[in-house]
Design an enzyme around this catalytic site. Structure first.
Site, mmCIF file in Angstrom:
data_model
loop_
_atom_site.group_PDB
_atom_site.id
_atom_site.type_symbol
_atom_site.label_atom_id
_atom_site.label_comp_id
_atom_site.label_asym_id
_atom_site.label_seq_id
_atom_site.Cartn_x
_atom_site.Cartn_y
_atom_site.Cartn_z
ATOM 1 N N LYS A 113 58.688 -5.771 -59.631
ATOM 2 C CA LYS A 113 57.392 -5.482 -58.841
ATOM 3 C C LYS A 113 56.782 -6.712 -58.026
ATOM 4 O O LYS A 113 56.233 -6.469 -56.923
ATOM 5 C CB LYS A 113 56.346 -4.803 -59.760
ATOM 6 C CG LYS A 113 56.643 -3.725 -60.384
ATOM 7 C CD LYS A 113 55.784 -2.709 -60.760
ATOM 8 C CE LYS A 113 56.308 -1.207 -60.911
ATOM 9 N NZ LYS A 113 56.208 -0.897 -62.303
ATOM 10 N N LYS A 197 68.292 4.844 -59.684
ATOM 11 C CA LYS A 197 67.484 6.073 -60.254
ATOM 12 C C LYS A 197 66.466 6.625 -59.467
ATOM 13 O O LYS A 197 66.051 6.128 -58.568
ATOM 14 C CB LYS A 197 66.753 5.166 -61.705
ATOM 15 C CG LYS A 197 65.552 4.355 -61.396
ATOM 16 C CD LYS A 197 64.574 4.120 -62.436
ATOM 17 C CE LYS A 197 63.190 3.406 -61.996
ATOM 18 N NZ LYS A 197 62.150 3.607 -62.554
ATOM 19 N N LYS A 200 59.392 7.610 -57.949
ATOM 20 C CA LYS A 200 58.304 8.275 -56.927
ATOM 21 C C LYS A 200 58.571 7.270 -55.797
ATOM 22 O O LYS A 200 58.730 7.449 -54.579
ATOM 23 C CB LYS A 200 57.194 8.209 -57.704
ATOM 24 C CG LYS A 200 56.063 8.617 -56.611
ATOM 25 C CD LYS A 200 54.883 9.196 -57.164
ATOM 26 C CE LYS A 200 54.119 9.466 -56.197
ATOM 27 N NZ LYS A 200 53.260 8.679 -55.307
HETATM 28 P P1 TYM Z 1 56.649 5.970 -65.491
HETATM 29 O O1 TYM Z 1 55.276 6.540 -65.482
HETATM 30 O O2 TYM Z 1 57.139 5.403 -64.609
HETATM 31 O O3 TYM Z 1 57.668 7.193 -65.987
HETATM 32 C C1 TYM Z 1 57.555 7.897 -67.123
HETATM 33 C C2 TYM Z 1 58.570 8.625 -68.023
HETATM 34 O O4 TYM Z 1 59.753 9.104 -66.921
HETATM 35 C C3 TYM Z 1 60.880 8.237 -67.561
HETATM 36 N N1 TYM Z 1 61.381 8.122 -66.398
HETATM 37 C C4 TYM Z 1 63.009 8.477 -65.889
HETATM 38 N N2 TYM Z 1 63.637 8.547 -66.948
HETATM 39 C C5 TYM Z 1 65.017 8.778 -66.644
HETATM 40 N N3 TYM Z 1 65.769 8.666 -65.275
HETATM 41 C C6 TYM Z 1 64.647 8.410 -64.286
HETATM 42 N N4 TYM Z 1 64.981 8.130 -62.952
HETATM 43 C C7 TYM Z 1 63.441 8.230 -64.601
HETATM 44 N N5 TYM Z 1 61.993 7.782 -64.034
HETATM 45 C C8 TYM Z 1 61.131 7.530 -64.851
HETATM 46 C C9 TYM Z 1 60.381 6.767 -67.920
HETATM 47 O O5 TYM Z 1 61.516 6.230 -68.590
HETATM 48 C C10 TYM Z 1 59.224 7.063 -68.682
HETATM 49 O O6 TYM Z 1 59.733 7.484 -69.737
HETATM 50 N N6 TYM Z 1 55.235 2.212 -68.655
HETATM 51 C C11 TYM Z 1 55.497 3.668 -68.494
HETATM 52 C C12 TYM Z 1 54.141 4.417 -69.068
HETATM 53 C C13 TYM Z 1 53.702 4.042 -70.402
HETATM 54 C C14 TYM Z 1 54.290 4.342 -71.656
HETATM 55 C C15 TYM Z 1 53.525 3.602 -72.540
HETATM 56 C C16 TYM Z 1 55.590 5.109 -72.029
HETATM 57 C C17 TYM Z 1 52.729 3.323 -70.691
HETATM 58 N N7 TYM Z 1 52.439 3.071 -71.903
HETATM 59 C C18 TYM Z 1 53.723 3.839 -73.940
HETATM 60 C C19 TYM Z 1 55.798 4.860 -73.463
HETATM 61 C C20 TYM Z 1 54.954 4.598 -74.551
HETATM 62 C C21 TYM Z 1 55.855 4.230 -67.081
HETATM 63 O O7 TYM Z 1 55.433 3.362 -66.122
HETATM 64 O O8 TYM Z 1 56.511 5.216 -67.368
#
Ligand code: TYM
Length: 333
Positions: A113, A197, A200
């Site tokens: 990032k 991957k 968004k």
């Molecule tokens: P975020 O919002 O980027 O994504 C949410 C969830 O979607 C999964 N994900 C994917 N899995 C497989 N392939 C992909 N291409 C893909 N893109 C997204 C992510 O692995 C995630 O599970 N930091 C986290 C949010 C968060 C969180 C937490 C998660 C904040 N606190 C505590 C678990 C526990 C995030 O930005 O996910």
């Protein structure tokens, strides 16, 4: 017997895409039956990219509606908005005292990032894994269903939990583990641009809310190659990605069908894409219809968020109380 505790969240930065769904939300829906689940909308985390108040609000509402449309049941699981549970921010402050600059700077997602947005390397980005650890351990979670991209953040959460326990010589927090259903690898859903991957900000995603016409257009434009020229040729990354998507949304039979055509050098990528698009539409259409319906019902959404906040605060405040006692905060007067 008490059910094992599960926590996971998603940032409200627009629409959920197939990566979010197959990497996380589908498992949320399955897990709610057998575990004590806390699923939330990580609105504080999303502030690292400075959304406008309007975008923040509509993003939260969208993810809430999408959680429900995907089948998360507020009677079975606790669904809440991160900022409705101030105990999380308090634990984050406390955990920050034992999180070190070096380890935070070395996190891959921080480095990525910082490279992508050199003008916005804020402290929230640096301590992102600390807030995530607070989200997880405040409910004493044992399992965290997330996609592969969150593996390192989860390792950090384990490290912070262990460090706290060790520092105070008390087993306050269990060590949270990633959860996959078959015990297999964590999932990485590929994008349509031939590499990496689905995400968004990568502009290579298909949203659950996407209409069929747009899904067809996006899939038909997906990157491929000029086609196999030898029998059983190794697939390029772009083509492998399309097969991975097909495996996720389609039946083993249709994967085997296109695989055989590929191996005989008879595949037409146009046919593969048409099939893939229709399978994705079959999957997402009913969810999209439900999202539209639920988004109309502000009263229901407010009720779900309120109920979730109450349940999450009850659990979070218990842990925070314990943490404060362990640290040594005492009421003197
Ligand atoms: P975020 O919002 O980027 O994504 C949410 C969830 O979607 C999964 N994900 C994917 N899995 C497989 N392939 C992909 N291409 C893909 N893109 C997204 C992510 O692995 C995630 O599970 N930091 C986290 C949010 C968060 C969180 C937490 C998660 C904040 N606190 C505590 C678990 C526990 C995030 O930005 O996910």
């Amino acid at each position: 017997m008490n059910k094992q505790i599960v926590v996971s969240g998603i940032r409200p930065t627009g629409f959920l895409h197939l990566g979010n769904y197959f990497g996380a939300v589908r498992n949320f829906v399955r897990m709610q039956e057998d575990f004590n689940c806390y699923f939330f909308i990580a609105d504080i985390h999303s502030l690292t990219t400075h959304p406008t108040p309007r975008d923040l609000q509509s993003g939260v509402k969208q993810v809430l509606a999408e959680y429900l449309a995907c089948g998360i049941d507020p009677e079975k699981a606790t669904i809440f908005i991160q900022s409705d549970v101030p105990e999380v921010s308090e634990l984050y402050t406390l955990l920050n005292m034992n999180a070190y600059l070096g380890e935070l700077e070395r996190t891959t997602s921080f480095k990525d990032k910082a490279r992508q947005n050199p003008d916005n390397v804020n402290a929230g980005l640096l301590t992102y894994p600390v807030l995530m650890a607070a989200d997880i351990i405040i409910h004493k979670a044992k399992y965290v269903p997330v996609g592969k991209d969150q593996e390192q953040n989860l390792e950090m959460a384990r490290k912070f939990a262990k460090r706290f326990n060790h520092m105070y010589g008390k087993k306050v927090f269990p060590k949270p583990k990633p959860f996959t259903f078959d015990g297999g690898d964590m999932i990485k859903v590929p994008g349509l641009d031939g590499s990496g991957k689905m995400g968004k900000s990568e502009g290579n995603a298909i949203n659950l809310f996407e209409d069929p016409k747009s899904i067809r257009q996006k899939v038909m434009r997906a990157v491929t190659d000029s086609g196999p020229t030898e029998m059983n040729q190794k697939k390029s990354e772009a083509v492998e990605n399309l097969f991975t998507l097909l495996k996720i949304v389609s039946t083993p039979d249709s994967v085997a069908h296109f695989d055989a055509l590929y191996n005989k050098c008879e595949i037409r990528y146009g046919d593969l894409k048409k099939h893939l698009a229709e399978e994705i539409i079959a999957y997402t259409s009913p969810i999209r219809d439900r999202i539209i319906e639920i988004l109309e019902d502000d009263l229901y959404l407010a009720k779900v968020a309120k109920l979730g906040a109450e349940k999450a605060r009850e659990s979070a405040s218990k842990t925070l109380q314990e943490v404060k006692e362990v640290i040594g905060f005492r009421k003197l007067f």
